[in-house]
Scaffold this motif. Sequence first.
Motif, PDB file in Angstrom:
ATOM      1  N   VAL A  25      -1.137   1.789   2.866  1.00  0.00           N
ATOM      2  CA  VAL A  25      -1.489   2.471   1.624  1.00  0.00           C
ATOM      3  C   VAL A  25      -2.288   1.499   0.770  1.00  0.00           C
ATOM      4  CG1 VAL A  25      -0.640   3.545  -0.492  1.00  0.00           C
ATOM      5  CG2 VAL A  25       0.524   3.991   1.688  1.00  0.00           C
ATOM      6  N   MET A  26      -3.546   1.858   0.506  1.00  0.00           N
ATOM      7  CA  MET A  26      -4.418   1.045  -0.330  1.00  0.00           C
ATOM      8  C   MET A  26      -4.661   1.793  -1.641  1.00  0.00           C
ATOM      9  SD  MET A  26      -8.433   0.025   0.216  1.00  0.00           S
ATOM     10  CE  MET A  26      -8.168  -0.860   1.731  1.00  0.00           C
ATOM     11  N   TYR A  27      -4.552   1.089  -2.750  1.00  0.00           N
ATOM     12  CA  TYR A  27      -4.756   1.777  -4.022  1.00  0.00           C
ATOM     13  C   TYR A  27      -5.345   0.829  -5.063  1.00  0.00           C
ATOM     14  CZ  TYR A  27      -0.405  -0.439  -5.674  1.00  0.00           C
ATOM     15  OH  TYR A  27       0.554  -1.347  -6.044  1.00  0.00           O
ATOM     16  N   MET A 127      -4.682   2.941  13.451  1.00  0.00           N
ATOM     17  CA  MET A 127      -4.382   2.383  12.128  1.00  0.00           C
ATOM     18  C   MET A 127      -4.812   3.426  11.107  1.00  0.00           C
ATOM     19  SD  MET A 127      -5.826  -1.148  10.441  1.00  0.00           S
ATOM     20  CE  MET A 127      -5.299  -1.743   8.837  1.00  0.00           C
ATOM     21  N   VAL A 128      -3.871   3.889  10.303  1.00  0.00           N
ATOM     22  CA  VAL A 128      -4.167   4.882   9.273  1.00  0.00           C
ATOM     23  C   VAL A 128      -4.176   4.189   7.922  1.00  0.00           C
ATOM     24  CG1 VAL A 128      -3.406   7.001   8.131  1.00  0.00           C
ATOM     25  CG2 VAL A 128      -3.144   6.743  10.622  1.00  0.00           C
ATOM     26  N   ILE A 129      -5.252   4.393   7.158  1.00  0.00           N
ATOM     27  CA  ILE A 129      -5.356   3.854   5.801  1.00  0.00           C
ATOM     28  C   ILE A 129      -5.396   5.023   4.828  1.00  0.00           C
ATOM     29  CG2 ILE A 129      -6.696   2.448   4.201  1.00  0.00           C
ATOM     30  CD1 ILE A 129      -7.864   0.967   6.585  1.00  0.00           C
ATOM     31  N   LEU A 130      -4.363   5.132   4.022  1.00  0.00           N
ATOM     32  CA  LEU A 130      -4.316   6.140   2.969  1.00  0.00           C
ATOM     33  C   LEU A 130      -4.737   5.458   1.672  1.00  0.00           C
ATOM     34  CD1 LEU A 130      -0.916   7.894   3.803  1.00  0.00           C
ATOM     35  CD2 LEU A 130      -3.218   8.497   4.593  1.00  0.00           C
ATOM     36  N   CYS A 131      -5.826   5.922   1.107  1.00  0.00           N
ATOM     37  CA  CYS A 131      -6.428   5.245  -0.050  1.00  0.00           C
ATOM     38  C   CYS A 131      -6.333   6.149  -1.279  1.00  0.00           C
ATOM     39  CB  CYS A 131      -7.887   4.918   0.269  1.00  0.00           C
ATOM     40  SG  CYS A 131      -8.690   3.881  -0.972  1.00  0.00           S
ATOM     41  N   SER A 132      -6.084   5.539  -2.451  1.00  0.00           N
ATOM     42  CA  SER A 132      -5.928   6.344  -3.659  1.00  0.00           C
ATOM     43  C   SER A 132      -6.371   5.565  -4.894  1.00  0.00           C
ATOM     44  CB  SER A 132      -4.472   6.773  -3.834  1.00  0.00           C
ATOM     45  OG  SER A 132      -4.284   7.458  -5.055  1.00  0.00           O
ATOM     46  N   SER A 133      -6.974   6.296  -5.846  1.00  0.00           N
ATOM     47  CA  SER A 133      -7.296   5.717  -7.151  1.00  0.00           C
ATOM     48  C   SER A 133      -6.265   6.106  -8.204  1.00  0.00           C
ATOM     49  CB  SER A 133      -8.695   6.167  -7.607  1.00  0.00           C
ATOM     50  OG  SER A 133      -8.754   7.577  -7.704  1.00  0.00           O
ATOM     51  N   SER A 134      -5.243   6.848  -7.778  1.00  0.00           N
ATOM     52  CA  SER A 134      -4.174   7.246  -8.696  1.00  0.00           C
ATOM     53  C   SER A 134      -3.073   6.191  -8.657  1.00  0.00           C
ATOM     54  CB  SER A 134      -3.613   8.625  -8.312  1.00  0.00           C
ATOM     55  OG  SER A 134      -2.634   9.046  -9.229  1.00  0.00           O
ATOM     56  N   THR A 154       3.640   0.586   6.738  1.00  0.00           N
ATOM     57  CA  THR A 154       3.769  -0.804   7.185  1.00  0.00           C
ATOM     58  C   THR A 154       3.197  -1.801   6.189  1.00  0.00           C
ATOM     59  OG1 THR A 154       1.699  -0.557   8.439  1.00  0.00           O
ATOM     60  CG2 THR A 154       3.755  -0.182   9.630  1.00  0.00           C
ATOM     61  N   GLY A 155       2.507  -1.316   5.155  1.00  0.00           N
ATOM     62  CA  GLY A 155       1.968  -2.238   4.170  1.00  0.00           C
ATOM     63  C   GLY A 155       1.324  -1.532   2.996  1.00  0.00           C
ATOM     64  N   PHE A 156       1.397  -2.179   1.830  1.00  0.00           N
ATOM     65  CA  PHE A 156       0.701  -1.721   0.635  1.00  0.00           C
ATOM     66  C   PHE A 156      -0.346  -2.765   0.257  1.00  0.00           C
ATOM     67  CE2 PHE A 156       4.534   0.800   0.290  1.00  0.00           C
ATOM     68  CZ  PHE A 156       4.122   1.969  -0.319  1.00  0.00           C
ATOM     69  N   LEU A 157      -1.519  -2.304  -0.136  1.00  0.00           N
ATOM     70  CA  LEU A 157      -2.578  -3.212  -0.573  1.00  0.00           C
ATOM     71  C   LEU A 157      -3.131  -2.703  -1.896  1.00  0.00           C
ATOM     72  CD1 LEU A 157      -4.555  -5.558  -0.218  1.00  0.00           C
ATOM     73  CD2 LEU A 157      -5.995  -4.042   1.167  1.00  0.00           C
TER      74      LEU A 157
END
Length: 450
Positions: A25-27, A127-134, A154-157
Amino acid sequence: MLLGRTQEVRYLENNYKKSGNQLIVMYGRENIGKTSLIMEFCREKLFSYYLARPCSELEQLKLWAGEVGQDKVRPEYSSIFPEILSEGSSKFILVIDEFHNIVKNSELFMREIVNFIHNRYHDRPVMVILCSSSVGFVENSLVTKIGEAAYEITGFLEVRELGFLELSGCFRKYSMRQCVELYAVLGGVPGLWQYVSDDVDVRGNICRAILKKGAVLRTEAERYVSQELREPAVYHTILNCIAAGKRKLNDLYLETGFSRAKISVYLKNLTELEIVEKISSMDTAGRDNAMKGIYRIRSPYVNFWFRFVFANYSKLELMTEEEFYDMYIAPEFDAYAAGVFPVVCREYLNRLNQAGRLPIKCEKSGRWIGKNGTIDIMAMDREGRTLLGACGFSEDEMTYENYQKLLSVMKQARVKADYIYLFSAGEFDDELQTLAQRESNIELIRLSQL
Protein backbone atom coordinates in the motif's frame (compact mmCIF):
# COMPACT_ATOMS: atom_id res chain seq x y z
CA MET A 1 16.91 8.17 -11.10
CA LEU A 2 13.76 10.02 -10.13
CA LEU A 3 14.64 13.17 -8.19
CA GLY A 4 14.85 12.61 -4.45
CA ARG A 5 13.12 9.21 -4.39
CA THR A 6 16.10 6.87 -4.12
CA GLN A 7 14.95 5.31 -0.84
CA GLU A 8 11.39 4.79 -2.07
CA VAL A 9 12.53 3.10 -5.29
CA ARG A 10 14.92 0.94 -3.29
CA TYR A 11 12.09 -0.11 -0.97
CA LEU A 12 9.96 -1.21 -3.93
CA GLU A 13 12.88 -2.96 -5.62
CA ASN A 14 13.72 -4.90 -2.45
CA ASN A 15 10.12 -6.07 -2.17
CA TYR A 16 10.02 -6.97 -5.85
CA LYS A 17 13.10 -9.16 -5.45
CA LYS A 18 11.62 -11.12 -2.57
CA SER A 19 10.31 -14.58 -3.32
CA GLY A 20 6.57 -15.10 -3.37
CA ASN A 21 3.90 -12.45 -3.85
CA GLN A 22 3.65 -8.99 -2.32
CA LEU A 23 0.84 -6.54 -1.57
CA ILE A 24 2.11 -3.00 -0.99
CA VAL A 25 0.00 0.00 0.00
CA MET A 26 1.57 3.25 -1.19
CA TYR A 27 0.06 6.56 -0.17
CA GLY A 28 0.76 10.28 -0.01
CA ARG A 29 -0.96 13.56 -0.69
CA GLU A 30 -1.85 14.67 -4.23
CA ASN A 31 0.97 16.05 -6.39
CA ILE A 32 3.63 14.39 -4.24
CA GLY A 33 4.93 12.28 -7.16
CA LYS A 34 3.51 8.82 -6.48
CA THR A 35 2.68 8.03 -10.11
CA SER A 36 6.10 9.19 -11.32
CA LEU A 37 7.68 7.01 -8.64
CA ILE A 38 5.64 4.01 -9.78
CA MET A 39 6.54 4.55 -13.44
CA GLU A 40 10.23 4.78 -12.53
CA PHE A 41 10.01 1.55 -10.57
CA CYS A 42 8.03 -0.30 -13.26
CA ARG A 43 10.37 0.71 -16.08
CA GLU A 44 11.57 -2.40 -17.93
CA LYS A 45 9.26 -4.62 -15.86
CA LEU A 46 6.00 -6.32 -16.81
CA PHE A 47 3.13 -4.36 -15.29
CA SER A 48 -0.46 -3.20 -15.68
CA TYR A 49 -1.74 0.17 -14.44
CA TYR A 50 -5.30 1.18 -13.66
CA LEU A 51 -6.47 4.55 -12.31
CA ALA A 52 -9.67 4.09 -10.31
CA ARG A 53 -12.27 6.83 -10.66
CA PRO A 54 -14.84 8.03 -8.11
CA CYS A 55 -17.88 6.13 -9.39
CA SER A 56 -20.06 3.12 -8.63
CA GLU A 57 -18.51 -0.33 -8.56
CA LEU A 58 -20.35 -1.43 -11.68
CA GLU A 59 -19.17 1.62 -13.60
CA GLN A 60 -15.64 1.01 -12.28
CA LEU A 61 -15.71 -2.55 -13.61
CA LYS A 62 -16.97 -1.36 -16.99
CA LEU A 63 -14.19 1.23 -17.24
CA TRP A 64 -11.52 -1.26 -16.24
CA ALA A 65 -12.85 -3.94 -18.56
CA GLY A 66 -12.89 -1.46 -21.42
CA GLU A 67 -9.26 -0.59 -20.83
CA VAL A 68 -8.22 -4.25 -21.08
CA GLY A 69 -10.26 -4.80 -24.23
CA GLN A 70 -13.35 -6.46 -22.79
CA ASP A 71 -16.86 -5.58 -23.90
CA LYS A 72 -19.17 -7.05 -21.29
CA VAL A 73 -22.43 -5.67 -19.97
CA ARG A 74 -21.64 -6.75 -16.40
CA PRO A 75 -17.91 -7.47 -16.11
CA GLU A 76 -16.40 -8.99 -12.96
CA TYR A 77 -12.96 -8.87 -11.34
CA SER A 78 -12.59 -12.58 -12.09
CA SER A 79 -12.79 -11.82 -15.82
CA ILE A 80 -10.57 -8.72 -15.73
CA PHE A 81 -7.60 -10.06 -13.75
CA PRO A 82 -6.69 -12.87 -16.17
CA GLU A 83 -6.75 -10.34 -19.03
CA ILE A 84 -4.18 -7.99 -17.49
CA LEU A 85 -1.46 -10.62 -17.15
CA SER A 86 1.04 -10.39 -19.95
CA GLU A 87 2.93 -13.38 -21.26
CA GLY A 88 6.03 -14.54 -19.47
CA SER A 89 7.10 -16.09 -16.19
CA SER A 90 8.82 -13.13 -14.46
CA LYS A 91 7.11 -11.37 -11.57
CA PHE A 92 4.17 -9.29 -12.75
CA ILE A 93 3.22 -5.94 -11.19
CA LEU A 94 -0.39 -4.79 -10.89
CA VAL A 95 -0.78 -1.12 -9.96
CA ILE A 96 -4.18 0.22 -8.92
CA ASP A 97 -4.00 3.96 -8.41
CA GLU A 98 -6.48 5.80 -6.16
CA PHE A 99 -7.71 2.40 -5.01
CA HIS A 100 -9.76 4.00 -2.24
CA ASN A 101 -12.29 4.90 -4.96
CA ILE A 102 -12.98 1.16 -5.26
CA VAL A 103 -12.59 0.02 -1.67
CA LYS A 104 -15.02 2.58 -0.29
CA ASN A 105 -17.79 1.20 -2.56
CA SER A 106 -16.95 -2.49 -2.69
CA GLU A 107 -17.05 -5.43 -0.32
CA LEU A 108 -15.74 -7.75 -3.04
CA PHE A 109 -12.66 -5.94 -4.35
CA MET A 110 -10.20 -6.80 -1.59
CA ARG A 111 -11.29 -10.44 -1.54
CA GLU A 112 -10.53 -10.63 -5.26
CA ILE A 113 -7.16 -8.92 -4.72
CA VAL A 114 -6.35 -11.59 -2.12
CA ASN A 115 -7.36 -14.27 -4.62
CA PHE A 116 -5.10 -12.63 -7.19
CA ILE A 117 -2.01 -12.63 -4.97
CA HIS A 118 -2.80 -16.21 -3.95
CA ASN A 119 -2.53 -17.21 -7.63
CA ARG A 120 -6.17 -18.09 -8.21
CA TYR A 121 -6.01 -16.69 -11.75
CA HIS A 122 -2.42 -17.57 -12.66
CA ASP A 123 0.66 -19.50 -11.59
CA ARG A 124 3.34 -16.80 -11.58
CA PRO A 125 4.69 -14.45 -8.88
CA VAL A 126 2.94 -11.09 -8.63
CA MET A 127 3.36 -7.80 -6.83
CA VAL A 128 0.26 -5.67 -6.27
CA ILE A 129 0.66 -1.96 -5.48
CA LEU A 130 -2.43 -0.22 -4.16
CA CYS A 131 -1.82 3.51 -4.39
CA SER A 132 -3.86 6.31 -2.81
CA SER A 133 -3.80 10.08 -2.30
CA SER A 134 -6.36 9.79 0.50
CA VAL A 135 -3.93 9.89 3.40
CA GLY A 136 -6.64 10.11 6.03
CA PHE A 137 -8.45 7.05 4.69
CA VAL A 138 -5.31 4.89 4.53
CA GLU A 139 -4.07 5.84 7.98
CA ASN A 140 -7.40 5.88 9.83
CA SER A 141 -9.98 3.75 8.01
CA LEU A 142 -8.37 1.26 5.63
CA VAL A 143 -7.70 -1.60 8.04
CA THR A 144 -11.18 -1.41 9.53
CA LYS A 145 -12.75 -1.22 6.08
CA ILE A 146 -11.01 -4.25 4.56
CA GLY A 147 -11.04 -6.46 7.66
CA GLU A 148 -9.04 -9.69 7.47
CA ALA A 149 -7.64 -8.75 4.07
CA ALA A 150 -5.36 -6.33 5.95
CA TYR A 151 -3.31 -9.35 7.07
CA GLU A 152 -2.30 -9.87 3.43
CA ILE A 153 -0.59 -6.47 3.21
CA THR A 154 3.17 -7.01 3.19
CA GLY A 155 4.21 -3.36 3.40
CA PHE A 156 3.17 0.27 3.64
CA LEU A 157 5.06 3.04 1.86
CA GLU A 158 4.24 6.66 2.64
CA VAL A 159 5.54 9.04 -0.01
CA ARG A 160 6.37 12.25 1.83
CA GLU A 161 7.26 15.73 0.67
CA LEU A 162 10.69 16.33 -0.81
CA GLY A 163 13.20 18.50 0.99
CA PHE A 164 14.77 21.85 0.30
CA LEU A 165 17.83 20.17 -1.22
CA GLU A 166 15.69 18.63 -3.99
CA LEU A 167 13.95 21.93 -4.70
CA SER A 168 17.24 23.81 -4.98
CA GLY A 169 18.46 21.10 -7.36
CA CYS A 170 15.42 21.70 -9.60
CA PHE A 171 15.75 25.49 -9.71
CA ARG A 172 19.44 25.86 -10.44
CA LYS A 173 19.15 29.38 -11.88
CA TYR A 174 17.85 30.65 -8.56
CA SER A 175 20.04 31.93 -5.77
CA MET A 176 19.81 30.02 -2.51
CA ARG A 177 17.76 32.86 -1.05
CA GLN A 178 15.27 32.62 -3.89
CA CYS A 179 15.06 28.86 -3.33
CA VAL A 180 14.20 29.43 0.34
CA GLU A 181 11.50 31.91 -0.70
CA LEU A 182 10.03 29.48 -3.22
CA TYR A 183 10.19 26.63 -0.68
CA ALA A 184 8.30 28.83 1.77
CA VAL A 185 5.47 29.10 -0.79
CA LEU A 186 5.31 25.66 -2.41
CA GLY A 187 7.01 23.41 0.13
CA GLY A 188 8.27 20.00 -0.96
CA VAL A 189 5.40 19.13 -3.30
CA PRO A 190 6.91 18.50 -6.77
CA GLY A 191 3.51 18.55 -8.44
CA LEU A 192 3.30 22.25 -7.57
CA TRP A 193 6.84 22.99 -8.74
CA GLN A 194 5.92 22.22 -12.34
CA TYR A 195 3.90 25.43 -12.59
CA VAL A 196 6.82 27.75 -11.83
CA SER A 197 10.13 28.43 -13.54
CA ASP A 198 13.53 29.71 -12.48
CA ASP A 199 13.53 31.88 -15.61
CA VAL A 200 11.17 34.14 -13.64
CA ASP A 201 11.82 35.61 -10.20
CA VAL A 202 9.77 34.50 -7.19
CA ARG A 203 7.48 37.53 -7.36
CA GLY A 204 6.79 36.83 -11.04
CA ASN A 205 6.04 33.17 -10.36
CA ILE A 206 3.61 34.01 -7.55
CA CYS A 207 1.82 36.52 -9.77
CA ARG A 208 1.68 34.25 -12.80
CA ALA A 209 1.04 30.82 -11.23
CA ILE A 210 -1.01 31.75 -8.15
CA LEU A 211 -2.59 35.20 -8.29
CA LYS A 212 -3.51 35.50 -11.97
CA LYS A 213 -7.10 34.74 -12.87
CA GLY A 214 -7.31 31.25 -14.30
CA ALA A 215 -3.96 30.22 -12.80
CA VAL A 216 -3.83 26.52 -11.92
CA LEU A 217 -2.74 27.14 -8.32
CA ARG A 218 -5.25 29.89 -7.59
CA THR A 219 -7.76 27.40 -6.17
CA GLU A 220 -5.30 24.72 -5.07
CA ALA A 221 -5.11 25.50 -1.34
CA GLU A 222 -8.85 25.55 -0.72
CA ARG A 223 -9.42 22.53 -2.99
CA TYR A 224 -6.74 20.56 -1.16
CA VAL A 225 -8.27 21.35 2.24
CA SER A 226 -11.77 20.51 1.04
CA GLN A 227 -11.13 17.24 -0.80
CA GLU A 228 -11.06 15.02 2.30
CA LEU A 229 -12.83 17.23 4.82
CA ARG A 230 -16.49 18.00 5.22
CA GLU A 231 -17.66 21.47 6.19
CA PRO A 232 -14.86 23.36 4.43
CA ALA A 233 -16.24 26.67 5.68
CA VAL A 234 -15.36 25.68 9.25
CA TYR A 235 -11.87 24.54 8.29
CA HIS A 236 -11.25 27.67 6.23
CA THR A 237 -12.30 29.79 9.20
CA ILE A 238 -9.88 28.02 11.53
CA LEU A 239 -7.02 28.18 9.03
CA ASN A 240 -7.62 31.86 8.36
CA CYS A 241 -7.47 32.56 12.10
CA ILE A 242 -4.26 30.57 12.60
CA ALA A 243 -2.67 32.35 9.65
CA ALA A 244 -3.63 35.66 11.26
CA GLY A 245 -1.77 34.74 14.45
CA LYS A 246 -4.53 33.15 16.55
CA ARG A 247 -2.53 30.05 17.38
CA LYS A 248 -3.89 28.84 20.72
CA LEU A 249 -7.15 27.01 21.34
CA ASN A 250 -8.58 29.81 23.46
CA ASP A 251 -7.65 32.39 20.84
CA LEU A 252 -9.46 30.37 18.19
CA TYR A 253 -12.47 30.01 20.48
CA LEU A 254 -12.69 33.76 21.03
CA GLU A 255 -12.11 34.57 17.37
CA THR A 256 -14.40 32.01 15.69
CA GLY A 257 -17.22 31.58 18.20
CA PHE A 258 -17.00 27.81 17.76
CA SER A 259 -16.96 25.68 20.91
CA ARG A 260 -13.59 24.51 22.19
CA ALA A 261 -14.67 20.90 21.72
CA LYS A 262 -15.59 21.52 18.08
CA ILE A 263 -12.33 23.36 17.37
CA SER A 264 -10.35 20.52 18.98
CA VAL A 265 -11.99 17.95 16.70
CA TYR A 266 -11.32 20.00 13.58
CA LEU A 267 -7.73 20.67 14.60
CA LYS A 268 -7.28 16.92 15.11
CA ASN A 269 -8.53 16.28 11.57
CA LEU A 270 -6.25 18.96 10.11
CA THR A 271 -3.32 17.52 12.05
CA GLU A 272 -3.95 13.99 10.77
CA LEU A 273 -3.80 15.34 7.21
CA GLU A 274 -0.56 17.19 8.08
CA ILE A 275 -2.12 20.54 7.16
CA VAL A 276 -1.75 21.81 10.73
CA GLU A 277 0.61 20.79 13.51
CA LYS A 278 0.69 21.35 17.23
CA ILE A 279 4.05 22.82 18.14
CA SER A 280 5.77 21.36 21.14
CA SER A 281 9.07 22.35 22.69
CA MET A 282 11.77 19.89 23.61
CA ASP A 283 11.64 19.14 27.32
CA THR A 284 14.11 21.14 29.41
CA ALA A 285 14.40 22.25 33.01
CA GLY A 286 12.83 25.53 31.90
CA ARG A 287 9.56 23.92 30.84
CA ASP A 288 7.58 26.47 32.88
CA ASN A 289 8.90 29.20 30.57
CA ALA A 290 7.87 27.35 27.39
CA MET A 291 4.73 28.17 25.46
CA LYS A 292 2.22 25.34 25.23
CA GLY A 293 -0.73 24.48 23.05
CA ILE A 294 0.37 26.41 19.95
CA TYR A 295 -0.80 25.48 16.47
CA ARG A 296 0.67 26.42 13.13
CA ILE A 297 -0.18 25.66 9.51
CA ARG A 298 2.32 23.02 8.47
CA SER A 299 1.58 22.91 4.73
CA PRO A 300 3.57 25.80 3.18
CA TYR A 301 1.20 26.44 0.31
CA VAL A 302 -1.91 26.37 2.50
CA ASN A 303 -0.10 28.67 4.93
CA PHE A 304 0.87 31.10 2.15
CA TRP A 305 -2.66 31.19 0.75
CA PHE A 306 -4.39 31.86 4.06
CA ARG A 307 -1.67 34.25 5.24
CA PHE A 308 -1.78 36.52 2.21
CA VAL A 309 -4.67 35.81 -0.16
CA PHE A 310 -7.74 34.36 1.55
CA ALA A 311 -8.44 37.40 3.74
CA ASN A 312 -7.81 39.81 0.85
CA TYR A 313 -9.55 37.96 -1.96
CA SER A 314 -11.92 40.85 -2.78
CA LYS A 315 -8.93 43.10 -3.41
CA LEU A 316 -7.41 40.50 -5.71
CA GLU A 317 -10.54 40.63 -7.86
CA LEU A 318 -10.19 44.40 -8.26
CA MET A 319 -6.43 44.70 -8.76
CA THR A 320 -3.81 43.33 -11.09
CA GLU A 321 -1.81 40.48 -9.63
CA GLU A 322 1.31 42.69 -9.52
CA GLU A 323 -0.52 45.43 -7.63
CA PHE A 324 -1.90 42.88 -5.19
CA TYR A 325 1.52 41.35 -4.60
CA ASP A 326 3.18 44.71 -3.96
CA MET A 327 0.47 45.85 -1.54
CA TYR A 328 -0.48 42.71 0.37
CA ILE A 329 2.40 40.24 0.03
CA ALA A 330 5.67 42.13 -0.42
CA PRO A 331 5.64 44.02 2.93
CA GLU A 332 5.50 40.78 4.97
CA PHE A 333 6.95 38.21 2.60
CA ASP A 334 10.49 38.38 3.98
CA ALA A 335 9.23 37.73 7.52
CA TYR A 336 7.07 34.90 6.19
CA ALA A 337 10.02 33.22 4.48
CA ALA A 338 12.08 33.69 7.66
CA GLY A 339 9.63 31.40 9.44
CA VAL A 340 10.51 28.57 7.04
CA PHE A 341 14.28 29.13 7.13
CA PRO A 342 14.76 27.10 10.36
CA VAL A 343 13.13 24.12 8.59
CA VAL A 344 15.78 24.40 5.87
CA CYS A 345 18.56 24.64 8.47
CA ARG A 346 17.27 21.61 10.38
CA GLU A 347 17.23 19.62 7.14
CA TYR A 348 20.88 20.57 6.58
CA LEU A 349 21.85 19.43 10.08
CA ASN A 350 19.95 16.18 9.61
CA ARG A 351 22.01 15.44 6.50
CA LEU A 352 25.23 16.15 8.41
CA ASN A 353 24.04 13.97 11.27
CA GLN A 354 23.25 11.05 8.96
CA ALA A 355 26.68 11.41 7.37
CA GLY A 356 28.40 11.47 10.79
CA ARG A 357 29.69 15.01 10.25
CA LEU A 358 28.36 16.60 13.44
CA PRO A 359 30.35 16.68 16.69
CA ILE A 360 27.59 14.62 18.34
CA LYS A 361 25.31 11.83 17.12
CA CYS A 362 21.90 13.45 17.49
CA GLU A 363 19.22 11.06 18.75
CA LYS A 364 16.43 13.61 19.16
CA SER A 365 15.90 17.08 17.81
CA GLY A 366 13.36 19.86 17.71
CA ARG A 367 13.03 23.43 18.96
CA TRP A 368 12.19 25.33 22.12
CA ILE A 369 9.52 28.01 22.01
CA GLY A 370 9.59 30.27 25.02
CA LYS A 371 7.36 33.05 26.20
CA ASN A 372 10.12 35.55 25.42
CA GLY A 373 12.10 33.94 22.62
CA THR A 374 12.76 30.81 20.58
CA ILE A 375 15.65 28.41 20.12
CA ASP A 376 15.28 27.47 16.45
CA ILE A 377 17.24 24.23 16.68
CA MET A 378 17.84 21.93 19.64
CA ALA A 379 19.41 18.49 19.31
CA MET A 380 20.79 16.03 21.86
CA ASP A 381 22.70 12.78 21.86
CA ARG A 382 22.24 9.83 24.22
CA GLU A 383 24.66 11.30 26.75
CA GLY A 384 22.70 14.55 26.90
CA ARG A 385 25.23 16.63 24.99
CA THR A 386 23.38 19.46 23.29
CA LEU A 387 23.66 21.28 19.98
CA LEU A 388 21.69 24.53 19.66
CA GLY A 389 21.10 26.66 16.61
CA ALA A 390 19.80 30.11 15.71
CA CYS A 391 18.65 31.07 12.21
CA GLY A 392 18.64 34.58 10.75
CA PHE A 393 17.03 35.24 7.39
CA SER A 394 15.70 38.79 7.22
CA GLU A 395 18.74 40.77 8.37
CA ASP A 396 21.68 41.67 6.16
CA GLU A 397 23.96 40.16 8.78
CA MET A 398 23.72 38.18 11.97
CA THR A 399 25.23 40.16 14.82
CA TYR A 400 26.76 39.51 18.18
CA GLU A 401 23.53 40.86 19.68
CA ASN A 402 21.67 37.97 18.01
CA TYR A 403 24.06 35.59 19.70
CA GLN A 404 23.46 37.26 23.06
CA LYS A 405 19.71 36.91 22.49
CA LEU A 406 20.22 33.17 22.02
CA LEU A 407 22.15 33.02 25.31
CA SER A 408 19.28 34.85 27.02
CA VAL A 409 16.69 32.38 25.71
CA MET A 410 18.95 29.50 26.78
CA LYS A 411 18.73 30.83 30.35
CA GLN A 412 14.92 30.79 30.11
CA ALA A 413 15.04 27.22 28.81
CA ARG A 414 17.63 26.38 31.47
CA VAL A 415 19.77 24.55 28.96
CA LYS A 416 23.47 24.70 28.18
CA ALA A 417 24.97 24.27 24.75
CA ASP A 418 27.94 22.04 24.05
CA TYR A 419 27.87 23.28 20.45
CA ILE A 420 26.24 26.29 18.81
CA TYR A 421 25.47 26.55 15.09
CA LEU A 422 24.51 29.98 13.76
CA PHE A 423 22.85 30.20 10.34
CA SER A 424 22.62 33.42 8.36
CA ALA A 425 21.09 34.22 4.99
CA GLY A 426 23.33 37.29 4.98
CA GLU A 427 26.73 37.80 6.56
CA PHE A 428 28.10 37.63 10.11
CA ASP A 429 29.43 40.74 11.83
CA ASP A 430 33.10 40.99 12.75
CA GLU A 431 32.49 40.32 16.44
CA LEU A 432 30.74 37.03 15.71
CA GLN A 433 33.44 35.95 13.29
CA THR A 434 36.10 36.70 15.91
CA LEU A 435 34.12 34.74 18.49
CA ALA A 436 33.82 31.72 16.19
CA GLN A 437 37.55 31.77 15.53
CA ARG A 438 38.22 31.82 19.27
CA GLU A 439 35.56 29.30 20.35
CA SER A 440 35.85 25.92 18.65
CA ASN A 441 32.28 24.90 19.56
CA ILE A 442 30.69 27.74 17.59
CA GLU A 443 30.02 27.26 13.85
CA LEU A 444 28.94 29.99 11.44
CA ILE A 445 27.03 28.67 8.44
CA ARG A 446 26.07 30.79 5.45
CA LEU A 447 23.10 30.21 3.19
CA SER A 448 25.37 29.20 0.33
CA GLN A 449 26.54 26.17 2.35
CA LEU A 450 23.05 24.69 2.59
